[in-house]
Design an enzyme around this catalytic site. Structure first.
Site, PDB file in Angstrom:
ATOM      1  N   ALA A   1       0.910  -1.216   0.099  1.00 23.24           N
ATOM      2  CA  ALA A   1      -0.092  -0.016   0.073  1.00 23.24           C
ATOM      3  C   ALA A   1       0.799   1.242   0.014  1.00 23.24           C
ATOM      4  CB  ALA A   1      -0.985  -0.042   1.323  1.00 23.24           C
TER       5      ALA A   1
ATOM      6  N   SER B   1       3.323   8.067  -9.060  1.00 26.27           N
ATOM      7  CA  SER B   1       4.707   7.715  -9.487  1.00 26.27           C
ATOM      8  C   SER B   1       5.371   8.517  -8.738  1.00 26.27           C
ATOM      9  CB  SER B   1       5.058   8.135 -10.983  1.00 26.27           C
ATOM     10  OG  SER B   1       4.174   7.149 -11.974  1.00 26.27           O
TER      11      SER B   1
ATOM     12  N   ILE C   1      -4.957  -0.096  -4.929  1.00 28.06           N
ATOM     13  CA  ILE C   1      -4.127  -1.075  -3.708  1.00 28.06           C
ATOM     14  C   ILE C   1      -4.601  -2.521  -4.471  1.00 28.06           C
ATOM     15  CG2 ILE C   1      -3.493  -1.881  -1.704  1.00 28.06           C
ATOM     16  CD1 ILE C   1      -2.688   0.865  -2.395  1.00 28.06           C
TER      17      ILE C   1
ATOM     18  N   GLU D   1       3.856  -0.578 -10.656  1.00 28.32           N
ATOM     19  CA  GLU D   1       5.493  -0.510 -10.345  1.00 28.32           C
ATOM     20  C   GLU D   1       6.584   0.341 -11.008  1.00 28.32           C
ATOM     21  OE1 GLU D   1       6.409  -4.749  -9.267  1.00 28.32           O
ATOM     22  OE2 GLU D   1       4.305  -5.199  -9.145  1.00 28.32           O
TER      23      GLU D   1
ATOM     24  N   SER E   1       6.376   3.392 -17.650  1.00 27.61           N
ATOM     25  CA  SER E   1       7.392   3.368 -18.740  1.00 27.61           C
ATOM     26  C   SER E   1       8.297   4.709 -18.735  1.00 27.61           C
ATOM     27  CB  SER E   1       6.728   3.385 -20.085  1.00 27.61           C
ATOM     28  OG  SER E   1       6.270   1.724 -20.171  1.00 27.61           O
TER      29      SER E   1
END
Length: 384
Positions: free
Chosen positions: A126, A134, A159, A364, A367
Site C-alpha cells: 500500500a 509515481s 491497492i 511498479e 514506462s
C-alpha cells in the site's frame, strides 16, 4: 506450444528448468483458460492453491537470502502465459510481503512469511495515494507516535488485493522532513480498527483493487519495518527486486499472443491457402517473434544480475521492464490485428490479453519512470 528454448541459455541452472516444467504442468492441470466471474474469490482460491503447490515459497525470503529473481521471473512468465489472474495472485504475495523479506525483523518474518508462503495470508503493498502515483516521495498519509503505538491517518488507492488482503505493508509520513526522508513502512493487519475499504475499483483486466481509508489506525511500534525515515528506500528496493518480474509477466502475455496468432494464421483460410501463407502475415510474425526474444534476453540478463551479478542492476531492471511491457503491447496489438474482427470479440484470448497487458506499462514504475532511471544512470556514468 510456447517457445522454451530460452531455458538453455547460460543465465539458468537445472533447477530453473525443472521449475519451468513443474509450473507449466501445474497450470495445464489447474487453470481454466478464461476470465473469472468473481475475481476476488478466484484470487483467494488461487493463492491457496499456489501455496499448497509450494510455488509461493519462491516469492518470500527463506530467512537467509533474498528471493531468487530468475525463479520469480520464470514463474511469472509461465503463469501469465496461462492466465493473468494466476500471475497476479503469485506476484502480489511477493510484492506485498517483499519489504518484510528484505528488511523485516526476525519476528516479523516469523509472524508473516510462512503464512504468505503457505497461501494462508494474502499480502498487499500500500503505497499509491489519490494525489501521488509515481511521485512516491510526496505521500501524504501520516503516522504519529502515540505512546507505544503509531497512529495512521490517510488514504491509499489502486491497492492490489485491496479488500481481500490479510495485511497491508503501508507507507506513511512519520517525520517533519519533506520528500523521501520523512517516510516509514508499517505492517498493518487488515482487521485493524479504523481500516476500511472506501471503494472497490473496477479496471479493464479484472482483479481485486481498492481505495483504502485509514481512520486513526493504530499499530504497535513493532509493526514498523526498518527504522523511522527508511520507508522510501524500503519501498524502492522492494519495487526494484520485483520490477524485472513485471517484464516477465508481460513476456508471458506476449508469448501467448504469438502462439495464438500463429495458430489463427495457420487455420484461417485466405484464397487458396491460409493467412500464414501471406507475405504480410509472415513479416508481422517475424517482428513479433523478434520482440519476444529481445524481451526475454533483457529480462533474464537483469534477473541473473540481481541473483549473481554482484553489481548495481537498476538500469538493467528498468530496461527489462520498459522493453518487455512496451514490446508485449505491440505483439498483442499485432495479434489482435491478425485476428481481425475476432480479435476484439469478448471470449477470444487475444482480446483478453489486450486488456491484460495495458496496466503493466503503468504499475511498479510507469514506462516514463523507467526511461528516467535509465537516462540518469547513463548520465551519471558520463559524469554529467
Amino acid at each position: 506450444m510456447a517457445d522454451r528454448t530460452f531455458l538453455s541459455w547460460p543465465f539458468f541452472e537445472s533447477r530453473h528448468r525443472d521449475l519451468a516444467d513443474s509450473i507449466d504442468a501445474w497450470c495445464a492441470t489447474n487453470l481454466d483458460d478464461g476470465e473469472a466471474s468473481d475475481p476476488a474469490e478466484a484470487c483467494r482460491s488461487l493463492v491457496a492453491d499456489l501455496g499448497a503447490a509450494g510455488f509461493l515459497k519462491l516469492a518470500v525470503s527463506d530467512g537467509d537470502s533474498r528471493p531468487d529473481v530468475r525463479s520469480l521471473a520464470i514463474a511469472r512468465e509461465t503463469l501469465a502465459r496461462h492466465g493473468a489472474l494466476a500471475d497476479f495472485a503469485f506476484a502480489m504475495q511477493g510484492l506485498g510481503s517483499g519489504a518484510i523479506s528484505l528488511f523485516g525483523t526476525l519476528q516479523q518474518k516469523r509472524d508473516w512469511l510462512p503464512k504468505v508462503a503457505a497461501g494462508d495470508a494474502i499480502a498487499a503493498f500500500a503505497m499509491t495515494e489519490p494525489a501521488s502515483g509515481s511521485d512516491a516521495a510526496n505521500l501524504q498519509m501520516t503516522a504519529e507516535r502515540i505512546g507505544d503505538d503509531w497512529e495512521l491517518i490517510g488514504e491509499k488507492t489502486y491497492i492490489s488485493n485491496g479488500g481481500i488482503a490479510d495485511f497491508y505493508v503501508t507507507f506513511a509520513r512519520t517525520g517533519d522532513e519533506d520528500g523521501a526522508r520523512g517516510l516509514s513502512a508499517f505492517i498493518v493487519p487488515a482487521d485493524s480498527d479504523g481500516l476500511g475499504v472506501a471503494e472497490q475499483i473496477e479496471v479493464i483486466s479484472p482483479h481485486p483493487l481498492a481505495r483504502l481509508h485509514y481512520d486513526k489506525v493504530r499499530v504497535p511500534a513493532a509493526a514498523m519495518i526498518g527504522e523511522p525515515g527508511e520507508g522510501f528506500r524500503i519501498g524502492m528496493e522492494t519495487l526494484n527486486l520485483f520490477r524485472v518480474t513485471v517484464g516477465a509477466a508481460a513476456l508471458g502475455f506476449a508469448r501467448r499472443a504469438l502462439d495464438e496468432a500463429v495458430r489463427f494464421a495457420g487455420d484461417r483460410r485466405l484464397g487458396r491457402g491460409t493467412l500464414a501463407d501471406n507475405a504480410v502475415t509472415k513479416s508481422k510474425l517475424g517482428d513479433m517473434a523478434t520482440l519476444v526474444d529481445a524481451s526475454a534476453l533483457l529480462i533474464y540478463r537483469a534477473a541473473w544480475q540481481q541473483d549473481v551479478g554482484g553489481q548495481d542492476h537498476r538500469r538493467a531492471a528498468a530496461m527489462a521492464k520498459l522493453h518487455a511491457t512496451e514490446a508485449a503491447q505491440q505483439v498483442i496489438d499485432a495479434a489482435v490485428q491478425l485476428h481481425g474482427g475476432a480479435g476484439v470479440t469478448r471470449g477470444v484470448k487475444v482480446e483478453e490479453l489486450y486488456r491484460d497487458i495495458r496496466a503493466l506499462r503503468i504499475y511498479e514504475g510507469a514506462s516514463e519512470v523507467q526511461r528516467q532511471i535509465i537516462a540518469k544512470d547513463i548520465l551519471r556514468e558520463a559524469g554529467l
